[in-house]
Scaffold this motif. Structure first.
Motif, PDB file in Angstrom:
ATOM      1  N   ARG A  25       0.859  -1.173   0.000  1.00 39.35           N
ATOM      2  CA  ARG A  25       0.000   0.000   0.000  1.00 39.35           C
ATOM      3  C   ARG A  25       0.900   1.229   0.000  1.00 39.35           C
ATOM      4  NH1 ARG A  25      -2.535   3.310   3.788  1.00 39.35           N
ATOM      5  NH2 ARG A  25      -4.639   3.966   3.228  1.00 39.35           N
ATOM      6  N   GLY A  26       0.697   2.118  -0.952  1.00 40.20           N
ATOM      7  CA  GLY A  26       1.526   3.310  -1.042  1.00 40.20           C
ATOM      8  C   GLY A  26       1.869   3.632  -2.483  1.00 40.20           C
ATOM      9  N   ILE A  27       2.661   4.656  -2.663  1.00 37.71           N
ATOM     10  CA  ILE A  27       3.059   5.117  -3.996  1.00 37.71           C
ATOM     11  C   ILE A  27       4.500   4.700  -4.234  1.00 37.71           C
ATOM     12  CG2 ILE A  27       3.347   7.125  -5.499  1.00 37.71           C
ATOM     13  CD1 ILE A  27       1.259   8.539  -3.666  1.00 37.71           C
ATOM     14  N   PRO A  28       4.755   3.794  -5.188  1.00 33.83           N
ATOM     15  CA  PRO A  28       6.129   3.335  -5.411  1.00 33.83           C
ATOM     16  C   PRO A  28       6.970   4.380  -6.129  1.00 33.83           C
ATOM     17  CG  PRO A  28       4.616   2.231  -6.917  1.00 33.83           C
ATOM     18  CD  PRO A  28       3.779   3.083  -6.023  1.00 33.83           C
ATOM     19  N   PHE A  29       8.173   4.587  -5.617  1.00 30.62           N
ATOM     20  CA  PHE A  29       9.160   5.452  -6.251  1.00 30.62           C
ATOM     21  C   PHE A  29      10.345   4.600  -6.660  1.00 30.62           C
ATOM     22  CE2 PHE A  29       6.773   9.011  -4.895  1.00 30.62           C
ATOM     23  CZ  PHE A  29       7.317  10.164  -5.459  1.00 30.62           C
ATOM     24  N   LEU A  30      10.580   4.517  -7.960  1.00 26.89           N
ATOM     25  CA  LEU A  30      11.760   3.829  -8.477  1.00 26.89           C
ATOM     26  C   LEU A  30      12.882   4.847  -8.653  1.00 26.89           C
ATOM     27  CD1 LEU A  30      10.212   1.626 -11.314  1.00 26.89           C
ATOM     28  CD2 LEU A  30      10.221   1.225  -8.853  1.00 26.89           C
ATOM     29  N   LEU A  63       0.924  -4.998 -13.926  1.00 25.50           N
ATOM     30  CA  LEU A  63      -0.036  -5.658 -13.042  1.00 25.50           C
ATOM     31  C   LEU A  63      -0.648  -4.659 -12.072  1.00 25.50           C
ATOM     32  CD1 LEU A  63      -1.412  -8.135 -11.775  1.00 25.50           C
ATOM     33  CD2 LEU A  63       0.665  -8.464 -10.396  1.00 25.50           C
ATOM     34  N   ARG A  64       0.168  -3.792 -11.478  1.00 27.40           N
ATOM     35  CA  ARG A  64      -0.351  -2.805 -10.525  1.00 27.40           C
ATOM     36  C   ARG A  64      -1.378  -1.882 -11.179  1.00 27.40           C
ATOM     37  NH1 ARG A  64       0.561   2.436  -8.494  1.00 27.40           N
ATOM     38  NH2 ARG A  64       0.416   2.579  -6.206  1.00 27.40           N
ATOM     39  N   THR A 102      -7.702  -2.789  -5.946  1.00 27.48           N
ATOM     40  CA  THR A 102      -7.225  -3.585  -4.818  1.00 27.48           C
ATOM     41  C   THR A 102      -5.813  -3.164  -4.438  1.00 27.48           C
ATOM     42  OG1 THR A 102      -8.580  -5.448  -5.528  1.00 27.48           O
ATOM     43  CG2 THR A 102      -6.786  -5.925  -3.992  1.00 27.48           C
ATOM     44  N   PHE A 103      -4.946  -2.983  -5.435  1.00 25.65           N
ATOM     45  CA  PHE A 103      -3.565  -2.603  -5.140  1.00 25.65           C
ATOM     46  C   PHE A 103      -3.452  -1.163  -4.652  1.00 25.65           C
ATOM     47  CE2 PHE A 103      -2.344  -6.078  -8.269  1.00 25.65           C
ATOM     48  CZ  PHE A 103      -1.840  -6.918  -7.284  1.00 25.65           C
ATOM     49  N   ILE A 104      -4.320  -0.285  -5.119  1.00 29.19           N
ATOM     50  CA  ILE A 104      -4.210   1.127  -4.748  1.00 29.19           C
ATOM     51  C   ILE A 104      -4.938   1.413  -3.437  1.00 29.19           C
ATOM     52  CG2 ILE A 104      -4.541   3.515  -5.485  1.00 29.19           C
ATOM     53  CD1 ILE A 104      -2.654   1.706  -7.238  1.00 29.19           C
ATOM     54  N   TYR A 105      -6.182   0.956  -3.329  1.00 26.16           N
ATOM     55  CA  TYR A 105      -6.999   1.327  -2.170  1.00 26.16           C
ATOM     56  C   TYR A 105      -7.334   0.166  -1.244  1.00 26.16           C
ATOM     57  CZ  TYR A 105      -7.599   5.620  -4.837  1.00 26.16           C
ATOM     58  OH  TYR A 105      -7.364   6.788  -5.531  1.00 26.16           O
ATOM     59  N   GLY A 106      -6.954  -1.042  -1.632  1.00 23.66           N
ATOM     60  CA  GLY A 106      -7.259  -2.193  -0.796  1.00 23.66           C
ATOM     61  C   GLY A 106      -6.480  -2.183   0.513  1.00 23.66           C
ATOM     62  N   ILE A 114       9.658 -15.908   5.487  1.00 20.12           N
ATOM     63  CA  ILE A 114       8.542 -15.820   4.544  1.00 20.12           C
ATOM     64  C   ILE A 114       7.957 -14.417   4.701  1.00 20.12           C
ATOM     65  CG2 ILE A 114       6.175 -16.541   4.037  1.00 20.12           C
ATOM     66  CD1 ILE A 114       8.110 -18.534   2.972  1.00 20.12           C
ATOM     67  N   PHE A 115       8.024 -13.652   3.637  1.00 21.18           N
ATOM     68  CA  PHE A 115       7.516 -12.270   3.651  1.00 21.18           C
ATOM     69  C   PHE A 115       6.241 -12.298   2.813  1.00 21.18           C
ATOM     70  CE2 PHE A 115       9.158  -7.716   3.926  1.00 21.18           C
ATOM     71  CZ  PHE A 115       7.909  -7.164   3.757  1.00 21.18           C
ATOM     72  N   ALA A 116       5.103 -12.172   3.476  1.00 19.37           N
ATOM     73  CA  ALA A 116       3.829 -12.307   2.755  1.00 19.37           C
ATOM     74  C   ALA A 116       2.801 -11.328   3.303  1.00 19.37           C
ATOM     75  CB  ALA A 116       3.308 -13.738   2.870  1.00 19.37           C
ATOM     76  N   TYR A 117       1.919 -10.897   2.422  1.00 19.01           N
ATOM     77  CA  TYR A 117       0.823 -10.030   2.853  1.00 19.01           C
ATOM     78  C   TYR A 117      -0.337 -10.161   1.878  1.00 19.01           C
ATOM     79  CZ  TYR A 117       3.139  -6.771  -0.484  1.00 19.01           C
ATOM     80  OH  TYR A 117       3.718  -6.200  -1.589  1.00 19.01           O
ATOM     81  N   TYR A 118      -1.520  -9.756   2.371  1.00 15.67           N
ATOM     82  CA  TYR A 118      -2.722  -9.738   1.544  1.00 15.67           C
ATOM     83  C   TYR A 118      -3.038  -8.303   1.149  1.00 15.67           C
ATOM     84  CZ  TYR A 118      -3.634 -14.405   3.530  1.00 15.67           C
ATOM     85  OH  TYR A 118      -3.538 -15.723   3.914  1.00 15.67           O
ATOM     86  N   ARG A 119      -3.514  -8.119  -0.072  1.00 16.55           N
ATOM     87  CA  ARG A 119      -4.140  -6.879  -0.502  1.00 16.55           C
ATOM     88  C   ARG A 119      -5.587  -7.238  -0.817  1.00 16.55           C
ATOM     89  NH1 ARG A 119      -1.411  -2.686  -1.962  1.00 16.55           N
ATOM     90  NH2 ARG A 119      -3.285  -1.767  -1.005  1.00 16.55           N
ATOM     91  N   GLU A 120      -6.527  -6.572  -0.128  1.00 13.69           N
ATOM     92  CA  GLU A 120      -7.923  -6.995  -0.229  1.00 13.69           C
ATOM     93  C   GLU A 120      -8.857  -5.809  -0.421  1.00 13.69           C
ATOM     94  OE1 GLU A 120     -11.043 -10.026   1.991  1.00 13.69           O
ATOM     95  OE2 GLU A 120      -9.196  -9.426   3.012  1.00 13.69           O
ATOM     96  N   SER A 121      -9.810  -5.986  -1.323  1.00 11.91           N
ATOM     97  CA  SER A 121     -10.887  -5.028  -1.541  1.00 11.91           C
ATOM     98  C   SER A 121     -12.202  -5.784  -1.434  1.00 11.91           C
ATOM     99  CB  SER A 121     -10.748  -4.382  -2.927  1.00 11.91           C
ATOM    100  OG  SER A 121     -10.838  -5.370  -3.941  1.00 11.91           O
TER     101      SER A 121
END
Length: 557
Positions: free
Chosen positions: A358-363, A468-469, A477-481, A493-500
């Motif tokens: 969740r957030g704004i990616p900066f490359l 994909l994003r 889901t990726f932006i506001y979930g 194990i680094f895991a998380y859910y993004r859910e809407s």
């Protein structure tokens, strides 16, 4: 959350001096950037942050500005900047410039007038105080080492610089200073900027008693952070700044903020915050020791904990700007994987974890091809003023020259400032001249041209991930979930859910080079992304190779 135009965007930082040289003088420039806009658009970037290109003596690589209204000739002209804005608009790209308003250059007209009459009108544009018994007014130490005060020649007066001595701090207590800065900001926004990245903004508010703090070094100085943590009332300045500038143009702002008080986070990036977002520096803060030359190597479990806590802190507040690297940090591949920075799977795993949070990616330029730290053989090869200062501080702390150089190779800001590696040709295709800073010797192996032709490259994976994003089917889901940690009890194990309301997506990574198996607690419909060619799944178990990262669309109950 009220939806804003920047929420679904991917940002890309350009360090112009090292991005692309169009005129062959060895220094990147605005015309070089113009020529690469199609590349940035094709990658999937939307917002382009350009580090400082204002007129500057370059004592701190442009963060010492001598003229806010003009472009330094080394980068081009104001007409080049106007053309860049025009060409970006054609491609629906948004341009940010750096906003450096805590300090200016000692060569700025205001400071030169202050030197002529330190107690006159322009003297009040800065923090000028009398010394004590031939010594600075207090024991504050600047961010680059040494006293935060420098004497004005021929007087017993000193000026404050929280960074380099050529970067005098502007006196934000003076309304005339603030008015001048707001006029300048609006002038640029009128030209078509979409907003700003705002440099070192927490520093604008000082503790005005200018008192000493307990020393934390043998030279009797204390970190400037002691003062910043005690300073009160920055909110008044930041509210006035926003109302007089950014709000008028619906501008996007991303702030560099250290030492803010945790309970005030909502005031910075909440619904009516001072800024649109701010960088998440939680990992960098944990990695850095009490001194620059002390660096903590974080474990995967520590990194996971830091990110989950950061996501939880902002869950009901706003969106952070998520980063792996920038112009002030070492390369992510080298910092996160010190022992084996060249592993492509670890680079793509990091990308998944960053961009789907969740957030704004900066490359940062070169991140998308997996650029790594450079190896300096001698301190003379280093350009960065902070690295040179801290190298000296390490020597004074008892480190040998060899040890101090090893630390510089780990921490130097020049690691991210080496030229972009466009190809395997001479100078990595960056310039036909002599590069201003050495090119990383691995450019023949790591470069954009070869990766563009390889569907399995780091670059190709970044394109798929960004796509994909932004995919209309999953974007909300990726932006506001919501963001929810998963499988926290499993080591590495680094895991998380993004859910809407519509979807639940699992992001799962094996943060180690040894394979692992994981019993899934959810049923999945399909694989949305995988940084390996194959995915092994049997009897409810997911078999993950070293640094494998997968994104799964789950079945909703």
């Amino acid at each position: 959350m009220e939806k804003k135009w920047w929420h679904d965007k991917v940002a890309y930082q350009i360090y112009p001096k090292s991005f692309c040289d169009a005129n062959g003088d060895g220094i990147g420039d605005l015309r070089g950037i113009i020529g690469k806009l199609d590349y940035l658009k094709d990658l999937g970037a939307d917002i382009i942050w350009i580090s400082p290109v204002y007129c500057s003596p370059m004592k701190d690589q442009g963060y010492d500005i001598s003229d806010y209204y003009n472009i330094d000739p080394v980068f081009g002209t104001i007409e080049d900047m106007e053309e860049l804005l025009k060409e970006a608009r054609k491609r629906e790209l948004y341009i940010l410039m750096d906003l450096v308003i805590n300090h200016c250059s000692s060569e700025h007209e205001w400071f030169q007038k202050a030197l002529q009459d330190p107690e006159g009108e322009y003297g009040r544009y800065f923090y000028i105080r009398r010394g004590k018994d031939g010594m600075p007014p207090n024991n504050w130490r600047g961010n680059f080492g040494g006293s935060a005060w420098s004497r004005i020649k021929g007087t017993d007066l000193y000026y404050l610089h929280t960074f380099h001595e050529t970067q005098p701090d502007l006196n934000w207590e003076n309304p005339a200073v603030r008015k001048k800065l707001y006029e300048m900001i609006n002038w640029w926004l009128e030209k078509g900027l979409a907003g700003f990245r705002i440099d070192a903004i927490i520093n604008i508010k000082k503790e005005l008693h200018f008192r000493n703090y307990p020393a934390d070094r043998e030279d009797g100085t204390c970190s400037i952070r002691c003062m910043l943590q005690e300073a009160q009332g920055i909110g008044e300045f930041l509210t006035e700044l926003r109302e007089n500038t950014f709000d008028r143009y619906n501008a996007f702002t991303v702030a560099e903020v250290f030492d803010n008080k945790p309970e005030e986070l909502g005031k910075f990036i909440g619904e009516d915050g001072y800024f649109s977002t701010m960088f998440d520096f939680s990992i960098e803060s944990a990695r850095t020791g009490d001194n620059w030359y002390e660096m903590n190597q974080l474990t995967p479990e520590e990194i996971k904990k830091i990110i989950f806590e950061s996501q939880e802190r902002t869950r009901e507040i706003g969106l952070l700007a998520n980063i792996i690297e920038n112009h002030d940090e070492p390369r992510g591949a080298s910092a996160f994987f010190m022992e084996e920075p060249d592993c492509e799977e670890s680079k793509t795993m990091l990308a998944v974890l960053q961009i789907l949070q969740r957030g704004i990616p900066f490359l940062y330029q070169g991140q998308e091809i997996g650029m790594t730290n450079v190896v300096f053989q001698d301190i003379a090869q280093v350009d960065d003023v902070a690295s040179k200062d801290q190298y000296q501080a390490a020597l004074e702390a008892g480190y040998s020259e060899e040890e101090a150089l090893r630390i510089v190779n780990l921490r130097s800001r020049d690691n991210c400032r080496t030229p972009f590696q466009w190809s395997s040709e001479k100078n990595a295709g960056f310039t036909e001249g002599t590069p201003w800073l050495m090119v990383n010797s691995n450019y023949r192996k790591i470069n954009l041209k070869s990766q563009k032709q390889d569907e399995g490259s780091v670059y190709s994976f970044y394109k798929k991930l960004i796509r994909l994003r932004k995919d209309e089917e999953y974007k909300d889901t990726f932006i506001y979930g919501t963001f929810c940690p998963a499988y926290e009890e499993r080591s590495n194990i680094f895991a998380y859910y993004r859910e809407s309301e519509r979807q639940k997506i699992a992001v799962i990574a094996n943060y180690q080079k040894e394979s692992q198996e994981l019993m899934l607690t959810d049923q999945w419909e399909r694989v949305l992304l995988n940084n390996y060619r194959d995915l092994r799944f049997r009897d409810g178990r997911l078999y993950l190779e070293g640094y494998q990262a997968v994104v799964l669309l789950l079945k909703k109950n």
